[in-house]
Design an enzyme around this catalytic site. Sequence first.
Site, PDB file in Angstrom:
ATOM      1  N   ARG A  71       0.838  -1.203   0.000  1.00 28.44           N
ATOM      2  CA  ARG A  71       0.000   0.000   0.000  1.00 28.44           C
ATOM      3  C   ARG A  71       0.881   1.264   0.000  1.00 28.44           C
ATOM      4  NH1 ARG A  71      -5.943   0.557   0.599  1.00 28.44           N
ATOM      5  NH2 ARG A  71      -6.108   2.785   0.835  1.00 28.44           N
ATOM      6  N   ASN A 113     -11.511  16.589   0.327  1.00 24.23           N
ATOM      7  CA  ASN A 113     -12.329  15.431  -0.015  1.00 24.23           C
ATOM      8  C   ASN A 113     -13.775  15.802   0.231  1.00 24.23           C
ATOM      9  OD1 ASN A 113     -13.172  12.870  -0.718  1.00 24.23           O
ATOM     10  ND2 ASN A 113     -12.349  11.857   1.113  1.00 24.23           N
ATOM     11  N   THR A 114     -14.659  15.193  -0.516  1.00 24.98           N
ATOM     12  CA  THR A 114     -16.084  15.404  -0.287  1.00 24.98           C
ATOM     13  C   THR A 114     -16.716  14.087   0.142  1.00 24.98           C
ATOM     14  OG1 THR A 114     -18.164  16.097  -1.293  1.00 24.98           O
ATOM     15  CG2 THR A 114     -16.489  15.256  -2.795  1.00 24.98           C
ATOM     16  N   HIS A 115     -17.538  14.179   1.196  1.00 19.46           N
ATOM     17  CA  HIS A 115     -18.121  12.982   1.813  1.00 19.46           C
ATOM     18  C   HIS A 115     -19.645  13.151   1.853  1.00 19.46           C
ATOM     19  CE1 HIS A 115     -18.753   9.657   4.457  1.00 19.46           C
ATOM     20  NE2 HIS A 115     -19.217  10.410   5.420  1.00 19.46           N
ATOM     21  N   ASP A 147      -7.017  14.474   6.279  1.00 17.30           N
ATOM     22  CA  ASP A 147      -5.962  14.128   7.233  1.00 17.30           C
ATOM     23  C   ASP A 147      -5.824  12.604   7.244  1.00 17.30           C
ATOM     24  OD1 ASP A 147      -8.052  13.156   8.766  1.00 17.30           O
ATOM     25  OD2 ASP A 147      -7.909  14.692  10.321  1.00 17.30           O
ATOM     26  N   ALA A 148      -5.139  12.062   8.240  1.00 15.32           N
ATOM     27  CA  ALA A 148      -4.854  10.621   8.226  1.00 15.32           C
ATOM     28  C   ALA A 148      -6.061   9.773   8.635  1.00 15.32           C
ATOM     29  CB  ALA A 148      -3.670  10.321   9.142  1.00 15.32           C
ATOM     30  N   GLY A 149      -7.131  10.390   9.101  1.00 21.16           N
ATOM     31  CA  GLY A 149      -8.299   9.636   9.545  1.00 21.16           C
ATOM     32  C   GLY A 149      -9.284   9.377   8.416  1.00 21.16           C
ATOM     33  N   ASP A 151     -12.504  10.505   7.032  1.00 24.94           N
ATOM     34  CA  ASP A 151     -13.482  11.601   7.000  1.00 24.94           C
ATOM     35  C   ASP A 151     -13.446  12.451   8.270  1.00 24.94           C
ATOM     36  OD1 ASP A 151     -14.316  10.648   4.475  1.00 24.94           O
ATOM     37  OD2 ASP A 151     -15.688   9.240   5.411  1.00 24.94           O
TER      38      ASP A 151
HETATM   39  C1  GAR Z   1     -19.878  11.338  -4.011  1.00 29.36           C
HETATM   40  O1  GAR Z   1     -21.129  11.382  -3.379  1.00 29.36           O
HETATM   41  C2  GAR Z   1     -18.768  11.425  -2.974  1.00 29.36           C
HETATM   42  O2  GAR Z   1     -19.109  12.190  -1.857  1.00 29.36           O
HETATM   43  C3  GAR Z   1     -18.620   9.988  -2.589  1.00 29.36           C
HETATM   44  O3  GAR Z   1     -18.748   9.274  -3.791  1.00 29.36           O
HETATM   45  C4  GAR Z   1     -19.608   9.993  -4.671  1.00 29.36           C
HETATM   46  C5  GAR Z   1     -18.905  10.112  -6.003  1.00 29.36           C
HETATM   47  O4  GAR Z   1     -19.758  10.499  -7.007  1.00 29.36           O
HETATM   48  N1  GAR Z   1     -17.355   9.787  -1.978  1.00 29.36           N
HETATM   49  C6  GAR Z   1     -17.171   8.965  -0.976  1.00 29.36           C
HETATM   50  O5  GAR Z   1     -18.051   8.284  -0.493  1.00 29.36           O
HETATM   51  C7  GAR Z   1     -15.732   8.911  -0.487  1.00 29.36           C
HETATM   52  N2  GAR Z   1     -15.615   8.070   0.644  1.00 29.36           N
HETATM   53  P1  GAR Z   1     -19.187  10.887  -8.463  1.00 29.36           P
HETATM   54  O6  GAR Z   1     -18.197   9.796  -8.857  1.00 29.36           O
HETATM   55  O7  GAR Z   1     -20.391  10.896  -9.331  1.00 29.36           O
HETATM   56  O8  GAR Z   1     -18.537  12.229  -8.339  1.00 29.36           O
END
Ligand code: GAR
Length: 207
Positions: A71, A113-115, A147-149, A151
């Site tokens: 990894r 990042n977007t969650h 960060d390292a966690g 979300d």
């Molecule tokens: C988004 O909703 C994003 O927040 C999520 O995957 C989707 C991607 O959609 N990300 C996670 O869950 C990361 N852990 P997309 O490929 O259509 O942009």
Amino acid sequence: MLTPSAPARLVVLVSGAGTNLQALLDACADPAYGAEIVAVGADRDGVEGLARAERAGVATFVHRIADFDSRAAWDAALAASVAEHAPDLVVLAGFMKLVGADFLERFGGRTLNTHPALSPAFPGMRGPADALEYGVKVTGATLFVVDAGVDTGVIVAQTTVPVEDDDTAESLHDRIKVAERSMLVDVVGRLSREGFTVDGRRVRFGA
Ligand code: GAR
């Protein structure tokens, strides 16, 4: 503190459909937006996110974990490919892997990042399903500094979405993604034009 170049250079990492990437590609077509996507990377081949980048004439690269001995080696290769494009900001847009120590050493503090949940609730891969199962009436999406966690990074922005009685995890996630794309475009544009500083767990726009 981040003071981007003008336009800000973005590298976007994806794993799947890439609708968030597409929203950023569309926004970057306007010079007033203040950012350009200089490369798109992925952890798997053949995903629509890569096709979106190719159609837009953006450079792409792929590093699959399975092709590396460890990894850590994968993470170092990913970081090296991102570095080749000298980004001001790295945006994980549906990137379903955790970046590691090498990556964070180079790009920590400027990787977003977007969650698809309202942090700190429901971290991890099942944000919409976990929110639905818990029975919350409002959920949404969170843009944060990686960060390292899992979300856990400093929150830059959040947007809310109501949970409807007849929602499935899929319908809820689809509705979250509409709000998420809009937030991502607004906030990445602002970060690109204005820069930002991180002070503890607070993010402030402006260099
Ligand atoms: C988004 O909703 C994003 O927040 C999520 O995957 C989707 C991607 O959609 N990300 C996670 O869950 C990361 N852990 P997309 O490929 O259509 O942009």
